[in-house]
Design a protein around this motif. Structure first.
Motif, PDB file in Angstrom:
ATOM      1  N   ARG A  27     112.109  17.983  10.750  1.00 48.83           N
ATOM      2  CA  ARG A  27     110.787  17.775  11.364  1.00 48.83           C
ATOM      3  C   ARG A  27     110.717  18.534  12.687  1.00 48.83           C
ATOM      4  N   GLN A  65     109.947  22.880  13.773  1.00 48.56           N
ATOM      5  CA  GLN A  65     108.895  23.343  14.690  1.00 48.56           C
ATOM      6  C   GLN A  65     109.349  24.593  15.465  1.00 48.56           C
ATOM      7  N   TRP A  70     106.593  15.227   8.223  1.00 51.95           N
ATOM      8  CA  TRP A  70     105.396  14.418   8.499  1.00 51.95           C
ATOM      9  C   TRP A  70     104.524  14.398   7.242  1.00 51.95           C
ATOM     10  N   ALA A 120     100.610  15.490   6.851  1.00 54.63           N
ATOM     11  CA  ALA A 120     100.205  16.539   7.800  1.00 54.63           C
ATOM     12  C   ALA A 120     100.165  17.885   7.105  1.00 54.63           C
ATOM     13  N   PHE A 140     108.028  10.710   9.395  1.00 55.01           N
ATOM     14  CA  PHE A 140     107.527  10.777  10.772  1.00 55.01           C
ATOM     15  C   PHE A 140     106.002  10.898  10.751  1.00 55.01           C
ATOM     16  N   SER A 160     102.119   9.886  13.367  1.00 57.13           N
ATOM     17  CA  SER A 160     101.604   9.279  14.601  1.00 57.13           C
ATOM     18  C   SER A 160     101.005   7.913  14.306  1.00 57.13           C
ATOM     19  N   THR A 161     100.749   7.190  15.369  1.00 56.61           N
ATOM     20  CA  THR A 161     100.050   5.905  15.221  1.00 56.61           C
ATOM     21  C   THR A 161      98.622   6.204  14.745  1.00 56.61           C
ATOM     22  N   ARG A 162      97.914   5.164  14.430  1.00 57.12           N
ATOM     23  CA  ARG A 162      96.513   5.354  14.024  1.00 57.12           C
ATOM     24  C   ARG A 162      95.744   6.034  15.150  1.00 57.12           C
ATOM     25  N   ARG A 163      94.632   6.627  14.806  1.00 60.18           N
ATOM     26  CA  ARG A 163      93.786   7.247  15.830  1.00 60.18           C
ATOM     27  C   ARG A 163      93.060   6.160  16.626  1.00 60.18           C
ATOM     28  N   VAL A 177     105.327   8.514  16.315  1.00 59.01           N
ATOM     29  CA  VAL A 177     105.222   9.096  17.646  1.00 59.01           C
ATOM     30  C   VAL A 177     104.006   8.468  18.323  1.00 59.01           C
ATOM     31  N   LYS A 217     102.066   7.861  22.409  1.00 58.59           N
ATOM     32  CA  LYS A 217     102.056   8.389  23.786  1.00 58.59           C
ATOM     33  C   LYS A 217     102.397   7.283  24.792  1.00 58.59           C
ATOM     34  N   LEU A 270      94.377  11.711  24.248  1.00 54.81           N
ATOM     35  CA  LEU A 270      93.772  10.835  23.228  1.00 54.81           C
ATOM     36  C   LEU A 270      92.335  10.447  23.596  1.00 54.81           C
ATOM     37  N   ARG A 271      91.992  10.716  24.835  1.00 50.98           N
ATOM     38  CA  ARG A 271      90.651  10.389  25.371  1.00 50.98           C
ATOM     39  C   ARG A 271      90.294   8.930  25.089  1.00 50.98           C
ATOM     40  N   GLU A 301     106.668   9.456  23.211  1.00 50.45           N
ATOM     41  CA  GLU A 301     106.434  10.843  23.619  1.00 50.45           C
ATOM     42  C   GLU A 301     106.207  10.926  25.141  1.00 50.45           C
TER      43      GLU A 301
HETATM   44  C1  LIG Z   1     105.973  15.969  20.421  1.00 49.78           C
HETATM   45  C2  LIG Z   1     105.877  16.341  18.988  1.00 49.78           C
HETATM   46  O1  LIG Z   1     106.423  17.314  18.604  1.00 49.78           O
HETATM   47  S1  LIG Z   1     105.010  15.322  17.958  1.00 49.78           S
HETATM   48  C3  LIG Z   1     104.952  16.168  16.447  1.00 49.78           C
HETATM   49  C4  LIG Z   1     103.957  17.266  16.452  1.00 49.78           C
HETATM   50  N1  LIG Z   1     103.912  17.865  15.161  1.00 49.78           N
HETATM   51  C5  LIG Z   1     102.829  18.432  14.682  1.00 49.78           C
HETATM   52  O2  LIG Z   1     101.783  18.472  15.323  1.00 49.78           O
HETATM   53  C6  LIG Z   1     102.939  19.088  13.342  1.00 49.78           C
HETATM   54  C7  LIG Z   1     101.983  18.505  12.310  1.00 49.78           C
HETATM   55  N2  LIG Z   1     100.633  18.401  12.800  1.00 49.78           N
HETATM   56  C8  LIG Z   1      99.550  18.637  12.010  1.00 49.78           C
HETATM   57  O3  LIG Z   1      99.666  19.040  10.863  1.00 49.78           O
HETATM   58  C9  LIG Z   1      98.203  18.345  12.587  1.00 49.78           C
HETATM   59  O4  LIG Z   1      98.212  18.516  13.997  1.00 49.78           O
HETATM   60  C10 LIG Z   1      97.751  16.875  12.232  1.00 49.78           C
HETATM   61  C11 LIG Z   1      97.539  16.798  10.740  1.00 49.78           C
HETATM   62  C12 LIG Z   1      98.762  15.852  12.685  1.00 49.78           C
HETATM   63  C13 LIG Z   1      96.448  16.545  12.957  1.00 49.78           C
HETATM   64  O5  LIG Z   1      95.538  17.567  12.666  1.00 49.78           O
HETATM   65  P1  LIG Z   1      94.009  17.503  13.118  1.00 49.78           P
HETATM   66  O6  LIG Z   1      93.406  16.253  12.615  1.00 49.78           O
HETATM   67  O7  LIG Z   1      93.432  18.787  12.684  1.00 49.78           O
HETATM   68  O8  LIG Z   1      93.997  17.387  14.698  1.00 49.78           O
HETATM   69  P2  LIG Z   1      94.807  18.155  15.826  1.00 49.78           P
HETATM   70  O9  LIG Z   1      95.954  18.926  15.303  1.00 49.78           O
HETATM   71  O10 LIG Z   1      93.850  18.884  16.669  1.00 49.78           O
HETATM   72  O11 LIG Z   1      95.420  16.875  16.570  1.00 49.78           O
HETATM   73  C14 LIG Z   1      94.717  16.146  17.536  1.00 49.78           C
HETATM   74  C15 LIG Z   1      94.339  14.768  17.038  1.00 49.78           C
HETATM   75  O12 LIG Z   1      95.485  13.942  16.906  1.00 49.78           O
HETATM   76  C16 LIG Z   1      95.326  12.795  17.774  1.00 49.78           C
HETATM   77  N3  LIG Z   1      96.634  12.394  18.246  1.00 49.78           N
HETATM   78  C17 LIG Z   1      97.515  13.173  18.930  1.00 49.78           C
HETATM   79  N4  LIG Z   1      98.602  12.436  19.202  1.00 49.78           N
HETATM   80  C18 LIG Z   1      98.402  11.216  18.675  1.00 49.78           C
HETATM   81  C19 LIG Z   1      99.158  10.030  18.660  1.00 49.78           C
HETATM   82  N5  LIG Z   1     100.380   9.984  19.214  1.00 49.78           N
HETATM   83  N6  LIG Z   1      98.650   8.961  18.032  1.00 49.78           N
HETATM   84  C20 LIG Z   1      97.430   9.022  17.449  1.00 49.78           C
HETATM   85  N7  LIG Z   1      96.680  10.111  17.441  1.00 49.78           N
HETATM   86  C21 LIG Z   1      97.153  11.192  18.046  1.00 49.78           C
HETATM   87  C22 LIG Z   1      94.411  13.297  18.876  1.00 49.78           C
HETATM   88  O13 LIG Z   1      93.765  12.242  19.525  1.00 49.78           O
HETATM   89  C23 LIG Z   1      93.436  14.130  18.098  1.00 49.78           C
HETATM   90  O14 LIG Z   1      92.532  13.291  17.428  1.00 49.78           O
HETATM   91  P3  LIG Z   1      90.968  13.658  17.286  1.00 49.78           P
HETATM   92  O15 LIG Z   1      90.941  14.882  16.413  1.00 49.78           O
HETATM   93  O16 LIG Z   1      90.418  12.450  16.650  1.00 49.78           O
HETATM   94  O17 LIG Z   1      90.498  13.945  18.653  1.00 49.78           O
END
Ligand SMILES: CC(=O)SCCNC(=O)CCNC(=O)[C@H](O)C(C)(C)COP(=O)(O)OP(=O)(O)OC[C@H]1O[C@@H](n2cnc3c(N)ncnc32)[C@H](O)[C@@H]1OP(=O)(O)O
Ligand SMILES: CC(=O)C(=O)O
Length: 537
Positions: free
Chosen positions: A16, A20, A50, A53, A78, A80-83, A108, A110, A120-121, A150
């Protein structure tokens, strides 16, 4: 106080967080193969990706259910929590975590108040509700839940009250581990140790540590956290990861097992770590890092003559641990920095006993120094070194053929080399052999011609092939008239290769010298008798 290993977790996130890394792209089959290696290494947990994702990670967890039999590790999904402003039960990414059907889910979340508000606004209260709600939901579905907090350390500096409250809520909601993350990788060991100690004083949670290497302290920070009471370490194989990478899991575990006497990996995992680290490099297609602690090819390679002379008495005098404990080997490098002990030990490594011949040791050392001053390098050209060693011991160069002449020509048309052609005349096995070869360049043509001429006398040559060819200008003061060094790596199809060196003012001549050594050493390895010796001029 030394930590104990009871209940201590070794948690791998290569698939995971390691994935990256810039330039690293794994197929599902690659991920399954790496997971098997990690299980063999003996880690406790493998974070597979994940689910939800990306289709690839969803597919990985689907296939893992039938294709992955783990003997030591538990698989973790792996996510994230719910939005904000939703329910965990309705969140599609949380649903994908459920559907991954892993015994462990790592969420993961915040733990930095400013990130909750800016990224997260939402409010910090909602941030804690997202955490609580998602843990409750996944626990009610039967999963063990771990939390990746995180930006914990930056968050602890910004608003310690919120960061500690985050840990308390996660633990009270039933998270088994709260891994404190140095997400931006900028912490120093004392900062990590202080924060871990203070959080442990304020809570009874089981704390983990997840460090990035942006300040070059990922492993040190992990060890500092363990010293302060963390009982779950996260890292990746070969330190893969975003930006400058994650903490290298093998280095962490080797330090804890060998220096803190903790038993962390199942079976003989540590002794397999060099092999597994390199096997995973093959899969990721990221070349192994020679200077990687413990498992790198240079981790136990000794070049300085004074080191070799002490190692001859006792290897522990210049090594922090016995390389066999991590499945690595000690290597002696012979170069201009060698002394008699270096050549004696290198000779032993190659199967020659020079111990009672001090005079031969001196002659060989002098010869190496003299040739290295002219641009040769023997530390990577073991095959040329072995031919030199035999020459010094026997008083004459072993030869399998005599070169009468060779020439290489290039035919350039319209400004481009259309063809290179070479002719080689040699005497071998009592006969004169003349062969012509063609190639896309003069060295390629010479290689073809020499091989063809030799094949008539020594059919085994047919198996030899050029694996790698490197050129370096070693005397940069003379422009196009500078001395050129050529290194040639040759193989015989068995997987074994050997490297030879040539040096001359002319690149073709340097290549020819390295080619002649390459064929000669191949014949030596194949057990072919040389022609009767002529004394060295
Ligand atoms: C520290 C780390 O490395 S954590 C791991 C990070 N890994 C990755 O990001 C790889 C996989 N990620 C992905 O495929 C995509 O980013 C996804 C599927 C998770 C999300 O994709 P998208 O829905 O297109 O949104 P985007 O990538 O812009 O992520 C931002 C969204 O995630 C939300 N978000 C970010 N962190 C968290 C969290 N910890 N808990 C809940 N929601 C979160 C943000 O609020 C935002 O939501 P919104 O679109 O409703 O405003
Ligand atoms: C979770 C994670 O990968 C980090 O915070 O670095």
């Amino acid at each position: 106080m030394a930590p104990t290993s009871d209940g201590f977790h070794v948690y791998d996130t290569t698939l995971r967080d390691g994935a990256q890394q810039e330039g690293l792209a794994l197929t599902v089959a690659d991920k399954l193969a790496i997971a098997r290696h990690l299980d063999e290494l003996g880690v406790g947990f493998i974070e597979g990706g994940w689910p939800g994702a990306s289709p690839k990670d969803t597919e990985f967890f689907r296939r893992a259910q039938t294709e992955l039999t783990l003997h030591n590790a538990q698989l973790a999904a792996f996510g994230s929590t719910r939005r904000a402003g939703t329910k965990a039960a309705d969140d599609p990414l949380v649903a994908a975590l459920r559907e991954a059907r892993t015994p462990v889910v790592t969420l993961v979340a915040k733990s930095h108040a400013l990130h909750v508000e800016k990224a997260l606004r939402t409010t910090t209260d909602e941030g804690l509700a997202m955490l609580r709600d998602t843990i409750d939901h996944l626990r009610s579905e039967g999963a063990r839940v771990f939390i990746d907090a995180e930006h914990f350390f930056d968050g602890y500096r910004y608003d310690p009250k919120y960061a500690v409250e985050f840990v308390r809520v996660a633990a009270e909601s039933g998270a088994e581990v709260i891994a404190l993350c140095d997400t931006n990788g900028g912490m120093l060991p004392n900062e990590v140790a202080d924060a871990v100690g203070e959080v442990l004083a304020a809570s009874s949670a089981k704390l983990g540590i997840h460090c990035h290497n942006d300040a070059g302290c990922a492993v040190a920070n992990t060890l500092a956290a363990v010293d302060a009471g963390a009982t779950h370490v996260q890292g990746t194989l070969n330190g893969y990861g975003e930006r400058t990478g994650n903490a290298d899991l093998v280095t962490i575990v080797a330090n804890l097992e060998l220096k803190r006497r903790m038993k962390l990996l199942a079976g003989n995992g540590l002794q397999e770590s060099t092999r597994i680290s390199h096997a995973v490099s093959e899969i990721t297609n990221v070349p192994p890092y020679a200077r990687q602690p413990y498992v790198g090819a240079s981790a136990f390679a000794h070049k300085a003559g004074l080191h070799a002379s002490a190692i001859k008495v006792d290897p522990d005098l210049y090594q922090h641990v016995d390389p066999s404990l991590v499945g690595n080997d000690m290597r002696l490098l012979v170069s201009e920095m060698a002394g008699r002990a270096s050549v004696e030990l290198k000779g032993r490594e190659l199967g020659y006993d020079l111990s009672s011949d001090r005079e031969a040791q001196t002659r060989l050392t002098d010869r190496v120094k003299e040739l290295e001053a002219r641009g040769y390098t023997f530390e990577v050209a073991d095959a040329s070194f072995e031919l030199l060693l035999l020459e010094v011991l026997e008083g004459a160069r072993r030869r399998w053929f005599e070169v009468e002449s060779w020439r290489a020509l290039m035919d350039a048309r319209g400004g481009e080399v259309a063809l290179a052609e070479a002719t080689v005349k040699i005497h071998a096995a009592g006969e004169r052999h003349v062969a012509t070869g063609e190639g896309n360049g003069p060295v390629n043509a010479l290689d073809a011609a020499l091989r063809l001429a030799l094949c008539a006398a020594y059919p085994v040559i047919d198996r030899f092939s050029l694996v790698d060819y490197k050129v370096r200008i070693v005397d940069t003061g003379h422009g196009t008239g500078a001395v050129t060094r050529v290194l040639i790596e040759t193989g015989d199809g068995s997987g074994e290769t050997w490297t030879t060196v040539g040096v001359a003012a002319n690149i073709i001549e340097a290549s020819w010298e390295a080619l002649v050594d390459a064929m000669s050493f191949g014949l030596l390895r194949a057990g072919v008798e040389p022609v009767p010796a002529k004394p060295t001029e």
